[in-house]
Motif scaffolding. Structure first.
Motif, PDB file in Angstrom:
ATOM      1  N   GLN A 231       0.828  -1.204   0.000  1.00 14.72           N
ATOM      2  CA  GLN A 231       0.000   0.000   0.000  1.00 14.72           C
ATOM      3  C   GLN A 231       0.865   1.257   0.000  1.00 14.72           C
ATOM      4  O   GLN A 231       0.585   2.236  -0.716  1.00 14.72           O
ATOM      5  CB  GLN A 231      -0.927  -0.022   1.232  1.00 14.72           C
ATOM      6  CG  GLN A 231      -1.938   1.089   1.255  1.00 14.72           C
ATOM      7  CD  GLN A 231      -2.975   0.955   0.159  1.00 14.72           C
ATOM      8  OE1 GLN A 231      -3.220  -0.147  -0.329  1.00 14.72           O
ATOM      9  NE2 GLN A 231      -3.552   2.061  -0.262  1.00 14.72           N
ATOM     10  N   GLU A 233       3.950   1.424  -1.168  1.00 11.77           N
ATOM     11  CA  GLU A 233       4.562   1.515  -2.494  1.00 11.77           C
ATOM     12  C   GLU A 233       3.579   2.089  -3.507  1.00 11.77           C
ATOM     13  O   GLU A 233       3.941   2.908  -4.368  1.00 11.77           O
ATOM     14  CB  GLU A 233       5.030   0.129  -2.940  1.00 11.77           C
ATOM     15  CG  GLU A 233       6.211  -0.420  -2.158  1.00 11.77           C
ATOM     16  CD  GLU A 233       7.491   0.336  -2.459  1.00 11.77           C
ATOM     17  OE1 GLU A 233       7.577   0.952  -3.544  1.00 11.77           O
ATOM     18  OE2 GLU A 233       8.385   0.315  -1.605  1.00 11.77           O
ATOM     19  N   ARG A 234       2.337   1.656  -3.399  1.00  9.19           N
ATOM     20  CA  ARG A 234       1.335   2.179  -4.330  1.00  9.19           C
ATOM     21  C   ARG A 234       1.132   3.674  -4.127  1.00  9.19           C
ATOM     22  O   ARG A 234       1.016   4.440  -5.095  1.00  9.19           O
ATOM     23  CB  ARG A 234       0.012   1.431  -4.140  1.00  9.19           C
ATOM     24  CG  ARG A 234       0.039   0.013  -4.705  1.00  9.19           C
ATOM     25  CD  ARG A 234      -1.279  -0.685  -4.452  1.00  9.19           C
ATOM     26  NE  ARG A 234      -1.285  -2.029  -5.033  1.00  9.19           N
ATOM     27  CZ  ARG A 234      -2.280  -2.895  -4.887  1.00  9.19           C
ATOM     28  NH1 ARG A 234      -3.348  -2.549  -4.161  1.00  9.19           N
ATOM     29  NH2 ARG A 234      -2.203  -4.085  -5.454  1.00  9.19           N
ATOM     30  N   GLU A 235       1.082   4.082  -2.861  1.00 18.47           N
ATOM     31  CA  GLU A 235       0.928   5.506  -2.594  1.00 18.47           C
ATOM     32  C   GLU A 235       2.129   6.299  -3.133  1.00 18.47           C
ATOM     33  O   GLU A 235       1.981   7.376  -3.730  1.00 18.47           O
ATOM     34  CB  GLU A 235       0.774   5.741  -1.086  1.00 18.47           C
ATOM     35  CG  GLU A 235      -0.506   5.169  -0.490  1.00 18.47           C
ATOM     36  CD  GLU A 235      -1.728   5.900  -1.008  1.00 18.47           C
ATOM     37  OE1 GLU A 235      -1.615   7.078  -1.408  1.00 18.47           O
ATOM     38  OE2 GLU A 235      -2.817   5.271  -1.019  1.00 18.47           O
ATOM     39  N   ASN A 237       4.141   5.349  -5.585  1.00 23.36           N
ATOM     40  CA  ASN A 237       4.074   5.338  -7.048  1.00 23.36           C
ATOM     41  C   ASN A 237       3.080   6.366  -7.560  1.00 23.36           C
ATOM     42  O   ASN A 237       3.322   7.055  -8.562  1.00 23.36           O
ATOM     43  CB  ASN A 237       3.705   3.949  -7.549  1.00 23.36           C
ATOM     44  CG  ASN A 237       4.835   2.948  -7.378  1.00 23.36           C
ATOM     45  OD1 ASN A 237       6.013   3.340  -7.347  1.00 23.36           O
ATOM     46  ND2 ASN A 237       4.498   1.669  -7.268  1.00 23.36           N
ATOM     47  N   LYS A 238       1.947   6.451  -6.861  1.00 23.32           N
ATOM     48  CA  LYS A 238       0.963   7.449  -7.275  1.00 23.32           C
ATOM     49  C   LYS A 238       1.525   8.858  -7.134  1.00 23.32           C
ATOM     50  O   LYS A 238       1.330   9.721  -8.013  1.00 23.32           O
ATOM     51  CB  LYS A 238      -0.309   7.300  -6.434  1.00 23.32           C
ATOM     52  CG  LYS A 238      -1.116   6.062  -6.761  1.00 23.32           C
ATOM     53  CD  LYS A 238      -2.366   5.997  -5.896  1.00 23.32           C
ATOM     54  CE  LYS A 238      -3.177   4.756  -6.207  1.00 23.32           C
ATOM     55  NZ  LYS A 238      -4.398   4.670  -5.369  1.00 23.32           N
TER      56      LYS A 238
END
Length: 291
Positions: A231, A233-235, A237-238
């Motif tokens: 989560q 990492e996704r944040e 990346n975003k």
């Protein structure tokens, strides 16, 4: 409590458990021993004649027959028996007088019950009705005794054969039951062994289950950590994607402005060069330098 009547002869209470009780035709009751001491054939109380004797002038009042005479104990009518003229039975049909006594042997016949009821007393030993003579003693019939003995012997043999038969059947059933019990005991031992084996397997399975549960808990914690990292990492990346998009947008806008400047200078006939500072500068033509 009902009071017991007294015997008219001895004036003592008439108890069946102590002595036999005899009720005669006139419905008076006495002790058998007391009535035996009364030598007259009449009733000690009312003098009713109990045993009228057969005399020569006795005859049927209807047909005058001297054979098989019966006297009505209610009204004294004398009639012949059913195998002669049937006048005694017809008297019963006409008057409904139930009891008649045969002259000569003092046997009393009950037309309703269709059997003899003369001098029947209750036996103190087994409670059965037995026939007694004028002296109060039980009347014994040799033919009846022989039949009774033969019947007793036959019944004893039959009971003995039945006993042997059922004992054999019981032995067979007992053997069958013992065989079944032996088979069931063997099955019980086998089932006990299987049950012990299953218990051991169950304990092993419980241990494996506990280990699997521990591993599952560890894997769940690791999975939660991985999901948390994912989560993050996704944040990230975003966020990087947004920053990159913004940077591209700004760079594109800068390039567009520079391109407009270049197009503007070209339109004026000048030349634009890229200076050391990265800005566009106008360049004079060679013709002007020669001047």
């Amino acid at each position: 409590m009902t009071e017991l009547p007294n015997c008219p002869v001895c004036l003592e209470r008439m108890e069946e458990s102590v002595a036999g009780i005899l009720t005669i035709l006139c419905n008076h009751s006495f002790h058998v021993d007391c009535l035996h001491q009364w030598f007259d054939t009449s009733c000690p109380v009312c003098r009713y004649c109990q045993t009228p004797e057969e005399v020569a002038d006795n005859r049927c009042m209807k047909c005058g027959s001297h054979e098989s005479l019966w006297i009505c104990l209610i009204c004294g009518n004398i009639g012949c028996g059913r195998y002669v003229g049937l006048h005694a039975y017809r008297h019963f049909q006409e008057t409904q007088h139930t009891y008649a006594m045969e002259l000569g042997n003092n046997k009393v016949w009950d037309y309703i019950g269709d059997n003899y009821v003369h001098r029947l007393v209750q036996n103190k030993s087994d409670g059965k009705l037995v026939q007694v003579d004028e002296g109060g003693n039980p009347v014994r019939d040799e033919k009846v005794d022989s039949l009774n003995l033969e019947y007793t012997y036959l019944l004893t043999n039959q009971l003995e054969s039945q006993r042997l038969y059922f004992e054999e059947k019981m032995n067979e059933v007992e053997r069958t039951i013992l065989e079944k019990v032996h088979v069931l005991e063997e099955e019980k031992m086998n089932l006990t062994k299987e049950c012990s084996h299953f218990h051991a397997e169950l304990e092993l399975a419980n241990k494996e289950k506990q280990q699997s549960e521990k591993k599952c808990v560890q894997l769940q914690s690791r999975m939660k950590k991985i999901l948390t990292d994912l989560q993050e990492e996704r944040e990230m990346n975003k966020s990087l994607q947004r920053n990159q998009d913004e940077w591209k947008h700004r760079e594109t806008e800068d390039l567009r402005e520079q391109l407009r400047d270049v197009m503007f200078y070209n339109a004026e006939g000048g030349h634009v060069i890229l200076g050391a500072s990265g800005t566009l500068q106008p360049k004079h033509t060679r013709r002007k330098k020669q001047r």
